[in-house]
Design a protein around this motif. Structure first.
Motif, PDB file in Angstrom:
ATOM      1  N   LYS A  63       8.444  -0.708  -6.746  1.00 23.16           N
ATOM      2  CA  LYS A  63       9.335  -1.687  -7.252  1.00 23.16           C
ATOM      3  C   LYS A  63       8.632  -2.158  -8.615  1.00 23.16           C
ATOM      4  N   ARG A  93       2.530   3.943  17.593  1.00 21.60           N
ATOM      5  CA  ARG A  93       2.802   3.072  16.482  1.00 21.60           C
ATOM      6  C   ARG A  93       4.131   2.767  16.345  1.00 21.60           C
ATOM      7  N   ASP A  94       4.482   1.547  16.796  1.00 22.05           N
ATOM      8  CA  ASP A  94       6.063   1.048  16.775  1.00 22.05           C
ATOM      9  C   ASP A  94       6.510   0.219  15.547  1.00 22.05           C
ATOM     10  N   VAL A  95       5.402  -0.320  14.730  1.00 21.56           N
ATOM     11  CA  VAL A  95       5.680  -0.817  13.321  1.00 21.56           C
ATOM     12  C   VAL A  95       4.602  -0.563  12.591  1.00 21.56           C
ATOM     13  N   ALA A  96       4.901  -0.957  11.398  1.00 20.55           N
ATOM     14  CA  ALA A  96       3.836  -0.909  10.283  1.00 20.55           C
ATOM     15  C   ALA A  96       3.680  -2.450   9.568  1.00 20.55           C
ATOM     16  N   VAL A  97       2.301  -2.319   9.053  1.00 20.65           N
ATOM     17  CA  VAL A  97       2.117  -3.482   8.146  1.00 20.65           C
ATOM     18  C   VAL A  97       1.708  -2.864   6.806  1.00 20.65           C
ATOM     19  N   ASN A 102       1.641   6.568   8.151  1.00 24.61           N
ATOM     20  CA  ASN A 102       2.163   5.480   9.294  1.00 24.61           C
ATOM     21  C   ASN A 102       3.558   6.215   9.661  1.00 24.61           C
ATOM     22  N   PRO A 103       3.662   6.624  10.761  1.00 29.64           N
ATOM     23  CA  PRO A 103       5.022   7.202  11.214  1.00 29.64           C
ATOM     24  C   PRO A 103       6.362   6.373  11.262  1.00 29.64           C
ATOM     25  N   VAL A 104       6.121   5.060  11.364  1.00 31.88           N
ATOM     26  CA  VAL A 104       7.123   4.091  10.990  1.00 31.88           C
ATOM     27  C   VAL A 104       7.626   4.098   9.839  1.00 31.88           C
ATOM     28  N   THR A 105       6.885   4.128   8.824  1.00 27.63           N
ATOM     29  CA  THR A 105       7.462   3.912   7.432  1.00 27.63           C
ATOM     30  C   THR A 105       7.269   5.221   6.568  1.00 27.63           C
ATOM     31  N   MET A 159       7.104  -4.225   9.097  1.00 24.70           N
ATOM     32  CA  MET A 159       8.103  -3.419   8.637  1.00 24.70           C
ATOM     33  C   MET A 159       8.648  -2.620   9.911  1.00 24.70           C
ATOM     34  N   ASN A 177      -2.128  -0.016  13.843  1.00 22.82           N
ATOM     35  CA  ASN A 177      -2.396   1.250  13.644  1.00 22.82           C
ATOM     36  C   ASN A 177      -3.050   1.907  14.888  1.00 22.82           C
ATOM     37  N   HIS A 228       2.196  -2.663   2.339  1.00 21.06           N
ATOM     38  CA  HIS A 228       2.049  -3.571   0.972  1.00 21.06           C
ATOM     39  C   HIS A 228       2.904  -4.493   0.836  1.00 21.06           C
ATOM     40  N   ASN A 229       2.399  -5.760   0.220  1.00 17.38           N
ATOM     41  CA  ASN A 229       3.345  -7.168  -0.090  1.00 17.38           C
ATOM     42  C   ASN A 229       4.385  -6.735  -0.781  1.00 17.38           C
ATOM     43  N   GLU A 230       5.267  -7.381  -0.710  1.00 20.18           N
ATOM     44  CA  GLU A 230       6.595  -7.078  -1.555  1.00 20.18           C
ATOM     45  C   GLU A 230       6.189  -7.289  -3.072  1.00 20.18           C
ATOM     46  N   ARG A 243       3.031  -7.177   5.185  1.00 21.72           N
ATOM     47  CA  ARG A 243       4.381  -7.246   5.253  1.00 21.72           C
ATOM     48  C   ARG A 243       4.869  -6.261   6.533  1.00 21.72           C
ATOM     49  N   GLU A 255      11.081   0.421   0.090  1.00 21.53           N
ATOM     50  CA  GLU A 255      11.143  -0.771  -0.172  1.00 21.53           C
ATOM     51  C   GLU A 255       9.540  -1.139  -0.762  1.00 21.53           C
ATOM     52  N   ASP A 256       8.681   0.154  -0.919  1.00 23.73           N
ATOM     53  CA  ASP A 256       7.373   0.123  -1.522  1.00 23.73           C
ATOM     54  C   ASP A 256       7.340  -0.941  -2.588  1.00 23.73           C
ATOM     55  N   GLY A 257       6.208  -1.883  -2.542  1.00 24.11           N
ATOM     56  CA  GLY A 257       6.093  -2.836  -3.612  1.00 24.11           C
ATOM     57  C   GLY A 257       5.626  -2.200  -5.048  1.00 24.11           C
ATOM     58  N   ARG A 258       4.589  -1.330  -4.774  1.00 25.08           N
ATOM     59  CA  ARG A 258       4.288  -0.499  -5.905  1.00 25.08           C
ATOM     60  C   ARG A 258       5.441   0.187  -6.710  1.00 25.08           C
TER      61      ARG A 258
END
Lengths: 266, 971
Positions: free
Chosen positions: B17, A115-119, B56-59, A163, A102, A121-123, A161, B12-15
């Motif tokens: 789903k 910010r290039d990637v995100a971490v 988060n601007p990525v997602t 992304m 972040n 919620h788990n799938e 996760r 794809e958000d797990g919540r």
């Protein structure tokens, strides 16, 4: 002498065992509350290693690691940039990994701070605490991971996760910035399969670095797998050693990461 | 103008789903998007720098909520309910803009799919709780014509017209006194404040006290007495004389057991602080004590399972922080007694069947999630726990939460477990602010901006506020000292009764207090003094601090983002005094406050339960019978809970909740709480609620034995083992229930003394009954079976002595230690077949003690390769679980044990352990047990893939594993 600063405060919670790991490999250091560091940011100049440990900063509210990263960015950014521009090492573990992401310290494809990637919620949308296996990328130039091939360490997170878009993924791959990936019992990539990939992370990514490799952000916890007695198969190893009349190794694979930090500065 | 910021999560958000999955169970196929919503009252938050800090601007996308959906469902909190995400957002707002304002969070789900409104309403019911949350549903058309969802600002607005201290006339007839006790003190508008719950003898004592004082009581005085003398705080049922036991159950049995054990052990006494503090403490090593406390949080969890459980776990963490000068929480425990989540009993609070109890699945999901959020966020490992199912827990679930602590034996030159508030010390309250949480069943009126309806506040713990406070106290403040020693003289937590209880208890040390109640920091204006005084708002600790240290202490906490406030002074006046802006509103004699409640002697009767022992034929297939047993909720794997709880934070996990390569859910854990010591802490527990249907003595004895035996099996030093008792009873105003209680208390006294395992802490909850209506409007009462949970905590000299349940090598020998009898009464097997029976397991403490001492020598000498205590489902289930855990087959021959096969396999006789021993240790192992006739070699760990029991069954271990893991596979 090499010194490590381990951050604490606002729900970070792995600072003691993380410092213990560094101490064990001969690196002295201090746990510093983020508010104290913000009060006297020049302190960072005394250290060669920055560790952002695991935890639940701000309860993961507004996205894990986000609020703590915002705090650092607003109050400590210049000093942090000065720190990473020196020949220093930085590690973020679990919540620390989420904070580094972040902050835009990793992967920092263009500039630190973006910010290039995100971490996220788990799938499974569920917290996962379990032991996993990692393959360390041979392309990685990270001093943290030198000469390590695989790691058996635990994960414990609700948002692990990785992304990113395809282009970013390609860049990370070609730059050797994907440093560790989840593998199955046969040593093959998990290919997203639960539970060997515990969070649905893209390309089974468990850890990434910046371009220099000096900044490592990893979701699994090496400090919880640094001694043999911490392992999930400790009782099996202990029993086998006793039968064979041999001694158990005190250290386990997670310790290699901290040893590498010591080696880097030796 | 309000601010509303919507953050769209990725597809794809797990919540999202998970919502899709829930919709599928309702027969709706849909695509769901999740949106996090943040609202504030003013428009000052409409700055990009703030909204960007939330996403988060990525997602994620900010305020670009798509409109291609059929339904929009938003869930937010009601006014006054703890909103942790909102709190963090407020901090971010201040960080980003320098402007402070309360933020409120909610979740919006956009549902694309064909569904009737009723289905969306049903979804809302499943994923929300109307006691604490508000829901808003809009169809696509409604959403579009309204221009989106409505902005709701759930701000608490109370009338400023508070009553400071109303006089209450007690010079009234008994009938009126009773009325006052039942409905509470009257407000000016005639409404009542909620029950005081004082029985008549107490009311008379209070009446005569104020007669002697020559004045009327104030409302705050009555509320204080009601709180201090409540069953919850005074434990009157355990304290009262009962039949011929003048000292009552607590002093006469529980405490006496510990006293006798300590005296008998002399220099080998392990107890340091028992029954006198927020937790019990025993010796860990030369440098540390280890503390333990197990609490229950049953009633709140029935109303709001998540809130009840999270409040419970962070509450018991504070008990740990409130031990001595403050212990560091190092392990969390949990235990849930629940109804089968696959069933849906229809129970209602009202006769017209509109106010339904939460279904068992909601309660289960909620309590699991509550402990997860509380424990994980606090950085305390949760490796130890259990879940027990019985459908009579549908009305009141039992939610046990415990915390083990580590504290230096010496702090700033004084014993770490000792503390005492001194006259002249300042009363300092630290942590969260006070709201109307938890006052009289947590009902209070407040009005949201666009909602006219009153809301109910249930306490919800805020683990991050507490974590900041905990770290500041345990990791820093506790060690601060100057020439006069440490910075504070005493610390305790705020739990039930809030300040009234914490300040009241600490003032017993100095001999009085004077509290300036207007100084207590509040969440919002409009609380009356009596409410502030008894509010159970969470995340607060109370200190006694020498005046010269208060400024630096308040300043230190501020640097840690924690609020600390001086709110009064401890005195030696013998009076409990409260003032409000200078006016005295309470002035009670300390002795009367703490010991003025008259004794109420209790009488008991007892009738043994049970049916005639059934005459059953053997099952046609033991393979099928064993498989069915492994699927039973009490026996099946609860791995899904273990993996949700962080069990290896602090790096201390040695033996976790999932053991062996087969990941069998075990109920004993070993931790290494101090990285600089190789000693281990062993934790376990035992409980057998169903045995109470036949005899509560058998229930209690089996529970205590299991708690001890589990720890022994895992390798504890048997001389370093202590116990905690948690009685969860029902209808404790009935002599028969009290008779059942007496049987249980008597037997655990005898067994604890026999085993020399002292009780160090305990808690009781005596009315676990639900009184309501069934689906026909008929009155019903659902009572939890009388349940004693015994928890064990022990020390092992080195973690290398730790023994897991999983066999380690083929060819190892399998031994059964202990006696198997025809004891299927109230067993899992009889319950599977629909019987209760009569032969409930009787515990032979004398033989067990012999066994545990011999076993402890073997574990000390590292002769045992694996061990598992025989519990629910008996020997058959134990062998199956061991085979699954190790991933080995087993060749077993039970023909030397003289019992019919079904009894042999499924009897739950206590005092038994199954062990495996490496061939090279056979001689030493058997020599050790020489003369103990109940050491049976029953076979070996096989090279095959089958569990083979000669003449009884032969089944693939893989099949057993499938059965064992099938019941909760999709949870």
């Amino acid at each position: 002498m090499t010194k490590v600063i381990v951050l604490s405060g606002y729900g970070l919670n792995c600072e003691e065992e993380t410092l213990h790991a560094f101490n064990h490999v001969g690196i002295e250091g201090n746990i510093r509350h983020i508010n104290d560091l913000i009060e006297s940011p020049k302190e960072l100049e005394e250290y060669q290693i920055l560790a952002v440990p695991g935890g639940f900063s701000y309860g993961d509210d507004t996205g894990s690691g986000n609020a703590f990263a915002q705090k650092i960015k607003l109050a400590l950014w210049d000093e942090l940039q000065a720190f990473i521009s020196r020949d220093t090492l930085t590690i973020g573990i679990c919540n620390g990994c989420q904070i580094l992401v972040n902050l835009g310290l990793v992967p920092a494809l263009n500039n630190y701070g973006e910010r290039d990637v995100a971490v996220t919620h788990n799938e499974s949308a569920r917290y996962q605490c379990r032991w996993i296996d990692l393959k360390i990328n041979g392309n990685s130039s990270s001093p943290w991971l030198k000469d390590i091939e695989t790691l058996h360490v635990p994960v414990a997170h609700g948002e692990g996760r990785f992304m990113m878009d395809d282009k970013t993924l390609e860049q990370l791959q070609s730059n050797g910035q994907i440093s560790a990936q989840y593998i199955n019992d046969n040593g093959e990539f998990a290919k997203g399969e639960f539970p060997v990939n515990p969070n649905g992370s893209i390309s089974d990514i468990a850890a990434i670095t910046d371009k220099t490799g000096r900044i490592l952000a990893m979701m699994p916890h090496p400090e919880r797998g640094m001694f043999t007695w911490q392992r999930d198969d400790y009782h099996e190893l202990k029993d086998a050693a006793q039968r064979g009349g041999s001694d158990l190794f005190e250290e386990s694979e997670g310790m290699e990461i901290f040893k590498n930090a010591a080696k880097y500065f030796s | 103008m309000h601010t509303r910021i919507e953050i769209l999560a990725p597809t794809e958000d797990g919540r999202a789903k998970n919502i899709e999955k829930t919709l599928e169970t309702l027969g709706v196929t849909a695509k769901v998007r999740a949106v996090d919503v943040f609202s504030t009252e003013s428009d000052a938050a409409q700055k990009d720098v703030f909204s960007r800090s939330l996403a988060n601007p990525v997602t994620q996308k900010i305020n670009k909520t798509p409109t291609d959906f059929n339904w929009a469902l938003e869930i937010g909190f009601l006014a006054g309910v703890t909103d942790n995400v909102g709190h963090t957002t407020s901090e971010l707002l201040e960080l980003a803009t320098g402007y402070g304002e309360e933020c409120y969070s909610s979740k919006l789900y956009l549902i694309k799919g064909d569904a009737a409104r009723e289905k969306i309403e049903e979804l809302a019911r499943i994923i929300s709780n109307k006691l604490i949350q508000r829901i808003s549903i809009k169809s696509h058309d409604e959403y579009m014509s309204d221009g989106g969802m409505d902005t709701v600002i759930p701000k608490v607005r109370l009338s400023d017209n508070i009553s400071v201290a109303d006089d209450v006339n007690l010079d009234i007839a008994d009938g009126e006194l009773e009325e006052l006790s039942r409905y509470g003190i009257a407000n000016k508008d005639g409404t009542k404040r909620g029950p005081l719950g004082l029985p008549m003898p107490y009311l008379k004592a209070i009446q005569s006290y104020f007669k002697d004082e020559g004045r009327k009581a104030t409302d705050i005085e009555l509320e204080t007495l009601a709180q201090t003398w409540s069953e919850h705080c005074k434990h009157t049922i355990f304290a009262s004389p009962i039949d011929n036991v003048a000292d009552g159950h607590y002093k006469g049995y529980i405490k006496r057991a510990t006293k006798e054990i300590r005296a008998a052990r002399g220099d080998d006494d392990i107890c340091v602080s028992v029954f006198s503090d927020n937790a019990g403490g025993i010796i860990f090593d030369d440098n540390y004590l280890i503390t333990d406390k197990v609490e229950t949080h049953n009633s709140p969890s029935a109303l709001d399972p998540f809130g009840g459980a999270i409040t419970g776990i962070v509450g018991v963490n504070r008990d740990c922080m409130g031990f001595g000068m403050g212990a560091k929480p190092v392990v969390n425990r949990y235990g849930f007694c629940l109804a089968d989540p696959r069933k849906t009993p229809n129970y209602f609070r009202d006769k017209s069947c509109t106010d339904a109890l939460l279904p068992p699945s909601n309660i289960m999901n909620g309590v699991i999630a509550g402990v997860e959020a509380g424990g994980n966020c606090s950085g305390i490992p949760t490796p130890a726990g259990f879940v027990y199912f019985d459908d009579r827990f549908a009305g009141k679930p039992l939610v046990f939460v415990g915390t083990v602590g580590l504290i230096p034996r010496e702090i700033n030159g004084k014993p770490g477990h000792e503390k005492c508030a001194l006259a002249g010390d300042k009363i300092v309250v630290v942590g969260g602010r006070v709201g109307a949480d938890g006052i009289h069943g947590a009902t209070f009126s407040s009005v949201a901006l666009d909602e006219g309806s009153p809301a109910t506040a249930v306490q919800i713990g805020d683990p991050i506020t507490q974590k900041k406070m905990s770290d500041a106290i345990i990791k820093e403040l506790r060690g601060f000292s100057d020439e006069n020693g440490g910075w504070y003289n005493a610390i305790t937590d705020n739990g039930a009764g809030g300040l009234s209880s914490s300040v009241g208890e600490m003032a017993e040390g100095s001999g009085g207090f004077h509290l300036e109640l207007e100084k207590v920091p509040l969440k919002y204006a409009g609380l009356s003094p009596w409410e502030i005084w008894i509010s159970e708002s969470q995340e607060r600790m109370t200190f006694a601090v020498p005046e010269e240290n208060t400024d630096k202490m308040v300043e230190f906490f501020a640097r840690r983002g924690v609020e600390a406030t001086v709110i009064g002074t401890y005195t030696d006046s013998g009076r409990a005094v409260i003032s409000w802006n200078g006016d005295s509103i309470m002035d009670l004699d300390m002795d009367f406050l703490h010991d003025g409640n008259p004794e109420t002697p209790l009488k008991t009767t007892f009738t043994r339960g049970g049916e005639i022992e059934p005459d059953l034929s053997e099952p046609e297939s033991y393979e099928v019978a064993l498989s069915d047993m492994l699927k039973r909720t009490n026996i099946a794997s609860k791995e899904f809970i273990a993996t949700q709880y962080d069990h290896n934070v602090q790096g201390s996990a040695v033996l976790g909740p999932l053991q062996g390569i087969g990941r069998v859910y075990a109920e004993t854990s070993v931790s290494r709480p101090a990285l600089d010591s190789s000693k281990g802490v062993v934790l376990s527990q035992g409980l057998f609620p169903r045995y109470s249907d036949i005899d509560t003595a058998a229930m209690a004895a089996a529970g205590l034995d299991m708690a001890v035996r589990n720890a022994v099996a895992a390798g504890v030093d048997f001389t370093q083992l202590a116990l905690l008792d948690n009685f969860c009873w029902c209808s404790s105003d009935e002599p028969e229930r009290l008779g059942q209680l007496k049987r249980a208390v008597e037997v655990i006294y005898e067994m604890a003394v026999k085993y020399q395992t002292p009780f160090i802490s305990g808690k009781d909850s005596m009315f676990n009954d639900f009184k309501g209506y069934d689906e026909n409007g008929e009155a019903i009462k659902v009572s939890a079976p009388p349940t004693l949970l015994v928890s064990s905590i022990g020390v092992m000299p080195d973690i290398k002595h730790s023994i897991s349940i999983a066999p380690k090598a083929a060819g190892d020998l399998v031994y059964l230690l202990g006696t198997t009898k025809d004891e299927l009464g109230a067993s899992e097997y009889y319950d599977e077949l629909g019987h209760l029976g009569n032969n409930v397991p009787e515990t032979d403490a004398h033989q067990n003690l012999r066994l545990y001492k011999l076993y402890a020598r073997c574990s000390r000498d590292l002769l045992i390769s694996s061990a598992m205590a025989v519990g629910y489902g008996g020997l058959g289930v134990t062998l199956a679980k061991k085979a699954i855990a190790g991933g080995f087959g087993m060749d077993i021959d039970l023909s030397k044990l003289d019992l019919r096969a079904d009894k042999l396999l499924f009897s739950e006789s206590t005092g038994r352990i199954v062990v495996t021993v490496a061939p090279q240790n056979k001689k030493a192992f058997e020599r050790n047990f020489k003369g103990f006739e109940q050491c049976h070699m029953i076979g070996s760990v096989a090279y095959s893939e089958n569990l083979f029991i000669r003449d009884i069954l032969n089944v693939r271990v893989e099949e057993l594993e499938q059965s064992y893991k099938s019941t909760f596979k999709d949870y």
